[in-house]
Design an enzyme around this catalytic site. Structure first.
Site, PDB file in Angstrom:
ATOM      1  CB  ALA A   1      10.022   0.705 -11.468  1.00  0.00           C
TER       2      ALA A   1
ATOM      3  CE1 TYR B   1      -0.232  -1.299 -11.055  1.00  0.00           C
ATOM      4  CE2 TYR B   1      -1.409  -0.760 -13.068  1.00  0.00           C
ATOM      5  CZ  TYR B   1      -0.225  -0.986 -12.403  1.00  0.00           C
ATOM      6  OH  TYR B   1       0.967  -0.866 -13.068  1.00  0.00           O
TER       7      TYR B   1
ATOM      8  CG  LEU C   1       5.301 -11.410 -14.163  1.00  0.00           C
ATOM      9  CD1 LEU C   1       6.371 -11.099 -15.196  1.00  0.00           C
ATOM     10  CD2 LEU C   1       5.282 -12.902 -13.880  1.00  0.00           C
ATOM     11  CB  VAL C   2       6.978 -11.793  -7.801  1.00  0.00           C
ATOM     12  CG1 VAL C   2       7.626 -11.331  -6.498  1.00  0.00           C
ATOM     13  CG2 VAL C   2       5.836 -12.761  -7.517  1.00  0.00           C
ATOM     14  CB  THR C   3       8.385  -6.508  -9.949  1.00  0.00           C
ATOM     15  OG1 THR C   3       7.213  -5.710  -9.707  1.00  0.00           O
ATOM     16  CG2 THR C   3       8.190  -7.301 -11.240  1.00  0.00           C
TER      17      THR C   3
ATOM     18  N   GLY D   1      16.524   1.363 -17.475  1.00  0.00           N
ATOM     19  CA  GLY D   1      15.991   0.592 -16.362  1.00  0.00           C
ATOM     20  C   GLY D   1      16.274  -0.877 -16.602  1.00  0.00           C
TER      21      GLY D   1
ATOM     22  CE1 TYR E   1      -1.208  -6.950 -14.706  1.00  0.00           C
ATOM     23  CE2 TYR E   1      -1.923  -5.451 -12.971  1.00  0.00           C
ATOM     24  CZ  TYR E   1      -1.927  -6.704 -13.549  1.00  0.00           C
ATOM     25  OH  TYR E   1      -2.669  -7.726 -12.993  1.00  0.00           O
TER      26      TYR E   1
ATOM     27  CE  LYS F   1       2.171   1.687 -15.169  1.00  0.00           C
ATOM     28  NZ  LYS F   1       3.621   1.631 -15.459  1.00  0.00           N
TER      29      LYS F   1
END
Length: 396
Positions: free
Chosen positions: A139, A234, A272-274, A47, A224, A243
């Protein structure tokens, strides 16, 4: 071709080759400006085309001088559209690595298949001999089990009861309330199948059986935890179940590899922005508030800064690898500071469409989202005609 961003919800369907290359070069330059690392020699990143996977490859290569193999999906240009951002990112990395005299190779395909694993094993044996760091950073919304042939799809849902909270359309800044119905048992199981640790285990098994995993190898997978604000959707939701499985897999792998001096960890990162985080309701609004607070405190990190700190202060620290009570590496420590979370909670309570641009860093979130695809990058002329055909050297 003049390439402009085209969006569909949380997805940008176009990517800019020069913008992606500039973004990769910025990350390379950042790492080269830091103290050199005593790190891995040969690295496999599963990945590797964006986010933490790409950052891990850059830090290993340009921080520690490591040779790397990257695994990622095909994303070549179609007749009517440019290639994917991941394709352009990988091409830029490969070119930079070769210019630096580093060995780098790419294997494209579905990381979940036996075929892709075997291609990677054969390449490592032929070109590098063995790898001593394996980074798992996949992902994907779906996975086909190579043993059963059954395809599972992941969902982003709470468990047990409906979840209601604020969310934002980050394109126009509209804050609204969203209610998400709880997942079924089947949806929970499928999410764990896709996003849990099964495939990570299969990769390590394939590498060991192929004789290409060094005895002292380290393997990590990214995870996360997050704040109280996102907890129900989440960590206590379907993703959290996956997770938990990932963390259980890390403990299992640590036992398996530890007999020969190897080790396995889950690394808990900051928000983070992903592309993945953009898809989760509530999370983009939380990140916008978090960015505002962390930037004002001078402790904000992007993927590359966070990953360099992971390698320098955690994975390859002379003092050893610090872990929490669950054996996890915590690189989300600055996000989870009490003062940070208290200020984010205060902002959250007051957030509306009218004040979102004042109370949060939504503009920064939006800019980083488009930068994932090579847009809004300084120094790039987006009115210029560019060639969307970009080749990747050493591609398998």
């Amino acid at each position: 071709m003049i390439i402009k961003p085209r969006t569909r919800g949380f997805i940008c369907t176009t990517a800019h080759p020069q913008g992606c290359a500039a973004q990769v070069q910025e990350q390379v330059d950042y790492v080269k400006a830091q103290p050199a690392l005593k790190g891995p020699r040969n690295v496999l990143v599963i990945g590797a085309s964006a986010g933490y996977g790409l950052a891990s490859r850059i830090v290993a290569a340009f921080g520690a001088g490591a040779n790397t193999v990257g695994i990622y999906r095909q994303g070549q240009r179609a007749v009517d559209r440019p290639a994917s951002a991941g394709w352009y990112n990988s091409a830029a990395f490969e070119n930079a690595a070769q210019q630096a005299g580093l060995k780098s190779y790419s294997v494209t395909g579905d990381a979940f298949t036996d075929e892709t694993k075997q291609k990677a094993v054969d390449l490592i044996r032929r070109e590098l001999g063995q790898v001593d760091l394996v980074v798992y950073s996949v992902a994907s919304p779906r996975r086909t089990d190579p043993k059963t042939g059954i395809t599972s799809n992941s969902v982003l849902k709470p468990i047990g009861q409906p979840y209601t909270n604020k969310t934002v359309n980050f394109h126009d800044g509209e804050v609204s309330t969203i209610t998400i119905e709880p997942a079924t048992e089947e949806e929970i199981r499928e999410t764990v199948d896709v996003m849990g640790g099964d495939d990570w285990q299969l990769w390590i098994d394939a590498l060991r059986q192929g004789g290409v995993l060094a005895d002292d190898a380290t393997t990590i997978a990214y995870s996360y935890i997050g704040s109280k604000i996102t907890k129900d959707i989440y960590r206590d939701g379907t993703i959290g179940q996956a997770k938990d499985h990932l963390e259980a897999t890390a403990k299992q792998l640590n036992e398996q590899l530890g007999a020969n001096g190897g080790r396995a960890y889950v690394t808990v990162s900051k928000a983070l922005v992903t592309q993945s985080s953009s898809a989760i309701p509530v999370v983009p609004l939380y990140i916008s508030a978090l960015y505002k607070v962390m930037k004002e405190k001078g402790i904000h990190e992007g993927c590359i800064e966070q990953t360099y700190r992971l390698f320098a202060d955690r994975l390859y620290s002379e003092a050893g690898v610090p872990v929490d009570e669950e054996g996890r590496i915590r690189i989300d420590d600055w996000e989870m500071r009490d003062d940070v979370q208290q200020e984010v909670a205060k902002i959250w309570a007051d957030l509306t469409t009218d004040n979102i641009n004042r109370l949060t860093d939504l503009a920064g979130y939006r800019r980083e989202f488009f930068q994932l695809f090579g847009f809004e990058t300084d120094g790039v002329d987006y009115e210029a005609d560019v060639d969307p055909n970009v080749s990747i050297p050493n591609l398998s």
